[in-house]
Design a protein around this motif. Structure first.
Motif, PDB file in Angstrom:
ATOM      1  N   ILE A  21      10.024   6.454  -0.883  1.00  0.00           N
ATOM      2  CA  ILE A  21      10.788   5.295  -0.443  1.00  0.00           C
ATOM      3  C   ILE A  21      10.026   4.051  -0.856  1.00  0.00           C
ATOM      4  O   ILE A  21       8.850   3.889  -0.515  1.00  0.00           O
ATOM      5  CB  ILE A  21      10.997   5.299   1.091  1.00  0.00           C
ATOM      6  CG1 ILE A  21      11.690   6.604   1.523  1.00  0.00           C
ATOM      7  CG2 ILE A  21      11.820   4.094   1.517  1.00  0.00           C
ATOM      8  CD1 ILE A  21      11.825   6.738   3.037  1.00  0.00           C
ATOM      9  N   GLN A  22      10.696   3.184  -1.584  1.00  0.00           N
ATOM     10  CA  GLN A  22      10.044   1.985  -2.112  1.00  0.00           C
ATOM     11  C   GLN A  22       9.792   0.957  -1.001  1.00  0.00           C
ATOM     12  O   GLN A  22      10.623   0.770  -0.109  1.00  0.00           O
ATOM     13  CB  GLN A  22      10.917   1.353  -3.201  1.00  0.00           C
ATOM     14  CG  GLN A  22      10.282   0.152  -3.881  1.00  0.00           C
ATOM     15  CD  GLN A  22      11.194  -0.441  -4.941  1.00  0.00           C
ATOM     16  OE1 GLN A  22      12.341  -0.025  -5.098  1.00  0.00           O
ATOM     17  NE2 GLN A  22      10.693  -1.410  -5.681  1.00  0.00           N
TER      18      GLN A  22
ATOM     19  N   LYS B 278       0.832  -1.202   0.000  1.00  0.00           N
ATOM     20  CA  LYS B 278       0.000   0.000   0.000  1.00  0.00           C
ATOM     21  C   LYS B 278       0.871   1.258   0.000  1.00  0.00           C
ATOM     22  O   LYS B 278       2.065   1.192   0.252  1.00  0.00           O
ATOM     23  CB  LYS B 278      -0.921  -0.008   1.222  1.00  0.00           C
ATOM     24  CG  LYS B 278      -1.899  -1.184   1.249  1.00  0.00           C
ATOM     25  CD  LYS B 278      -2.752  -1.175   2.500  1.00  0.00           C
ATOM     26  CE  LYS B 278      -3.722  -2.352   2.512  1.00  0.00           C
ATOM     27  NZ  LYS B 278      -4.558  -2.383   3.740  1.00  0.00           N
ATOM     28  N   THR B 279       0.233   2.394  -0.276  1.00  0.00           N
ATOM     29  CA  THR B 279       0.951   3.673  -0.339  1.00  0.00           C
ATOM     30  C   THR B 279       0.583   4.536   0.869  1.00  0.00           C
ATOM     31  O   THR B 279      -0.593   4.634   1.242  1.00  0.00           O
ATOM     32  CB  THR B 279       0.596   4.433  -1.633  1.00  0.00           C
ATOM     33  OG1 THR B 279       0.994   3.638  -2.763  1.00  0.00           O
ATOM     34  CG2 THR B 279       1.321   5.771  -1.688  1.00  0.00           C
ATOM     35  N   TYR B 280       1.596   5.146   1.460  1.00  0.00           N
ATOM     36  CA  TYR B 280       1.427   5.977   2.651  1.00  0.00           C
ATOM     37  C   TYR B 280       2.128   7.319   2.438  1.00  0.00           C
ATOM     38  O   TYR B 280       3.014   7.448   1.587  1.00  0.00           O
ATOM     39  CB  TYR B 280       2.022   5.289   3.883  1.00  0.00           C
ATOM     40  CG  TYR B 280       1.416   3.947   4.215  1.00  0.00           C
ATOM     41  CD1 TYR B 280       0.399   3.835   5.167  1.00  0.00           C
ATOM     42  CD2 TYR B 280       1.860   2.792   3.588  1.00  0.00           C
ATOM     43  CE1 TYR B 280      -0.150   2.591   5.473  1.00  0.00           C
ATOM     44  CE2 TYR B 280       1.309   1.549   3.889  1.00  0.00           C
ATOM     45  CZ  TYR B 280       0.316   1.462   4.839  1.00  0.00           C
ATOM     46  OH  TYR B 280      -0.227   0.239   5.146  1.00  0.00           O
ATOM     47  N   ARG B 281       1.726   8.282   3.280  1.00  0.00           N
ATOM     48  CA  ARG B 281       2.353   9.603   3.228  1.00  0.00           C
ATOM     49  C   ARG B 281       2.675  10.066   4.642  1.00  0.00           C
ATOM     50  O   ARG B 281       1.886   9.888   5.571  1.00  0.00           O
ATOM     51  CB  ARG B 281       1.432  10.625   2.573  1.00  0.00           C
ATOM     52  CG  ARG B 281       2.062  12.014   2.431  1.00  0.00           C
ATOM     53  CD  ARG B 281       1.064  13.030   1.928  1.00  0.00           C
ATOM     54  NE  ARG B 281       0.055  13.335   2.955  1.00  0.00           N
ATOM     55  CZ  ARG B 281      -0.676  14.452   2.993  1.00  0.00           C
ATOM     56  NH1 ARG B 281      -0.515  15.370   2.051  1.00  0.00           N
ATOM     57  NH2 ARG B 281      -1.563  14.637   3.937  1.00  0.00           N
TER      58      ARG B 281
ATOM     59  N   VAL C 297       6.688  12.927   2.417  1.00  0.00           N
ATOM     60  CA  VAL C 297       7.463  11.726   2.126  1.00  0.00           C
ATOM     61  C   VAL C 297       6.476  10.598   1.854  1.00  0.00           C
ATOM     62  O   VAL C 297       5.531  10.379   2.625  1.00  0.00           O
ATOM     63  CB  VAL C 297       8.382  11.350   3.301  1.00  0.00           C
ATOM     64  CG1 VAL C 297       9.171  10.079   2.984  1.00  0.00           C
ATOM     65  CG2 VAL C 297       9.339  12.503   3.630  1.00  0.00           C
ATOM     66  N   TYR C 298       6.688   9.871   0.752  1.00  0.00           N
ATOM     67  CA  TYR C 298       5.777   8.809   0.349  1.00  0.00           C
ATOM     68  C   TYR C 298       6.439   7.439   0.490  1.00  0.00           C
ATOM     69  O   TYR C 298       7.648   7.294   0.278  1.00  0.00           O
ATOM     70  CB  TYR C 298       5.333   9.016  -1.105  1.00  0.00           C
ATOM     71  CG  TYR C 298       4.438  10.214  -1.282  1.00  0.00           C
ATOM     72  CD1 TYR C 298       3.046  10.104  -1.195  1.00  0.00           C
ATOM     73  CD2 TYR C 298       4.975  11.477  -1.542  1.00  0.00           C
ATOM     74  CE1 TYR C 298       2.227  11.218  -1.350  1.00  0.00           C
ATOM     75  CE2 TYR C 298       4.164  12.598  -1.690  1.00  0.00           C
ATOM     76  CZ  TYR C 298       2.792  12.452  -1.591  1.00  0.00           C
ATOM     77  OH  TYR C 298       1.982  13.556  -1.744  1.00  0.00           O
ATOM     78  N   PHE C 299       5.636   6.447   0.828  1.00  0.00           N
ATOM     79  CA  PHE C 299       6.093   5.073   0.973  1.00  0.00           C
ATOM     80  C   PHE C 299       5.139   4.186   0.167  1.00  0.00           C
ATOM     81  O   PHE C 299       3.917   4.306   0.305  1.00  0.00           O
ATOM     82  CB  PHE C 299       6.054   4.631   2.435  1.00  0.00           C
ATOM     83  CG  PHE C 299       6.681   5.600   3.396  1.00  0.00           C
ATOM     84  CD1 PHE C 299       7.998   5.468   3.793  1.00  0.00           C
ATOM     85  CD2 PHE C 299       5.926   6.656   3.913  1.00  0.00           C
ATOM     86  CE1 PHE C 299       8.568   6.357   4.686  1.00  0.00           C
ATOM     87  CE2 PHE C 299       6.482   7.553   4.808  1.00  0.00           C
ATOM     88  CZ  PHE C 299       7.815   7.406   5.196  1.00  0.00           C
ATOM     89  N   GLY C 300       5.671   3.281  -0.643  1.00  0.00           N
ATOM     90  CA  GLY C 300       4.810   2.392  -1.400  1.00  0.00           C
ATOM     91  C   GLY C 300       5.560   1.663  -2.491  1.00  0.00           C
ATOM     92  O   GLY C 300       6.751   1.938  -2.746  1.00  0.00           O
TER      93      GLY C 300
END
Length: 342
Positions: free
Chosen positions: A307-308, A237-240, A292-295
């Motif tokens: 960040i992957q 999933k994608t987070y911020r 900052v995004y994570f996913g």
């Protein structure tokens, strides 16, 4: 009943063993050095790294640092630098019988004074004593194997599912913090066992600079284990993470992603699973805030802020502040929660 009691004792030993370098190890620093140190040999005050400044004690050498056995001081060998940046290797402590073999290695190779009498007594009760062979029979090996697995699960639970209110940095927040100082004490002279187990299971080692509250110096950490709704962070999933303007870090801040299973940096297609204020290309919003995004995939136009993560793999993150400023300590600047992006 006897077997259950034995297992409980062994689980206590393994959880406590995670903190071998806790308060008692700090006392070991006070041990008298019996070897004469030649003039000119000293410990550095600090070492500059890509992630910031690592501070040490005892003076700074005025010449390039060289490391070799003291017995070779008259004719030191040339330095041999080994670059392990692109090498794959396992950093996970074993959660089976091998744990006790590693513990025995520690006891055999470290000075007795570096460990406290109570811990040494626990170790001796299962056959681990300095200068003696560690040779449990098959029955004991089976018990030790099970105890290591349960001890690992106990430490993992204390790390990822804390029930300690003081473990959270803000009221009604998910951000975790270290507890008990670098000696891990709930009050002077009283070991904070849950806090020590959390820290050493998660971070392996500690120095005063990692925990001490020093405005403008050292570093501070916030641990992100779940999202704003309290759900585990899912690599599919994608987070911020929305960072408010004026992050209170004199030197820099960074967000780094870790693998829940290995507690090491998450292995992805990126060289480093991080976004930092030192990185080139990081997009800053008009008001000075940063997202900052994570996913698994980068949002369009946010590749430098991304960040992957890996589908099917859980993750957590550390938010680091190097040279933390007063608004971090008095909490007038607040770190937002990690939010799921729909």
């Amino acid at each position: 009943m006897e077997k259950a009691v034995s297992r409980s004792i062994l689980v206590g030993i393994i959880v406590g063993s995670l903190a071998l370098t806790s308060a008692f190890a700090a006392d070991a620093l006070k041990m008298k050095i019996t070897t004469d140190i030649p003039p000119g040999i000293a410990m550095p005050d600090k070492v500059e790294t890509r992630l910031g400044t690592l501070n040490f004690f005892d003076g700074f050498p005025d010449k390039p640092t060289r490391i070799y056995p003291l017995s070779q001081a008259a004719n030191p060998p040339a330095n041999n630098f080994v670059n392990v940046s692109d090498r794959a290797f396992c950093t996970v402590a074993p959660a089976d019988y091998r744990f006790w073999e590693l513990l025995n290695d520690v006891v055999q190779n470290e000075p007795i004074a570096s460990l406290d009498p109570v811990s040494l007594g626990f170790f001796a009760a299962i056959g681990i004593e300095k200068g003696k062979p560690f040779a449990p029979d098959e029955r004991m090996k089976k018990i030790l194997h099970e105890a290591a697995a349960v001890g690992d699960a106990t430490a993992r639970t204390l790390t990822y599912q804390s029930r300690i209110p003081e473990a959270f940095y803000y009221p009604n927040s998910t951000w975790r913090q270290w507890l008990g100082g670098y000696k891990f004490e709930s009050q002077p002279g009283v070991a904070y066992l849950d806090a020590a187990a959390f820290f050493y299971f998660y971070a392996t080692g500690v120095t005063p600079a990692m925990e001490a509250k020093m405005v403008g110096k050292g570093s501070q950490y916030a641990v992100g284990i779940v999202d704003s709704n309290g759900n585990a962070l899912d690599g599919g999933k994608t987070y911020r993470l929305h960072l408010l303007p004026n992050v209170p870090a004199k030197d820099f801040w960074s967000a780094i992603v870790y693998d829940n299973q290995t507690r090491s940096m998450l292995q992805t297609d990126q060289d480093f699973p991080q976004v930092s204020s030192l990185d080139r290309g990081v997009v800053t919003n008009k008001d000075g805030s940063v997202d900052v995004y994570f996913g698994p995939k980068a949002p369009e136009g946010k590749e430098h802020n991304w960040i992957q993560t890996i589908p099917g793999k859980g993750w957590n993150m550390l938010f680091r502040l190097y040279g933390p400023l007063e608004p971090w300590f008095d909490k007038t600047w607040r770190l937002n929660e990690i939010e799921l992006v729909n």
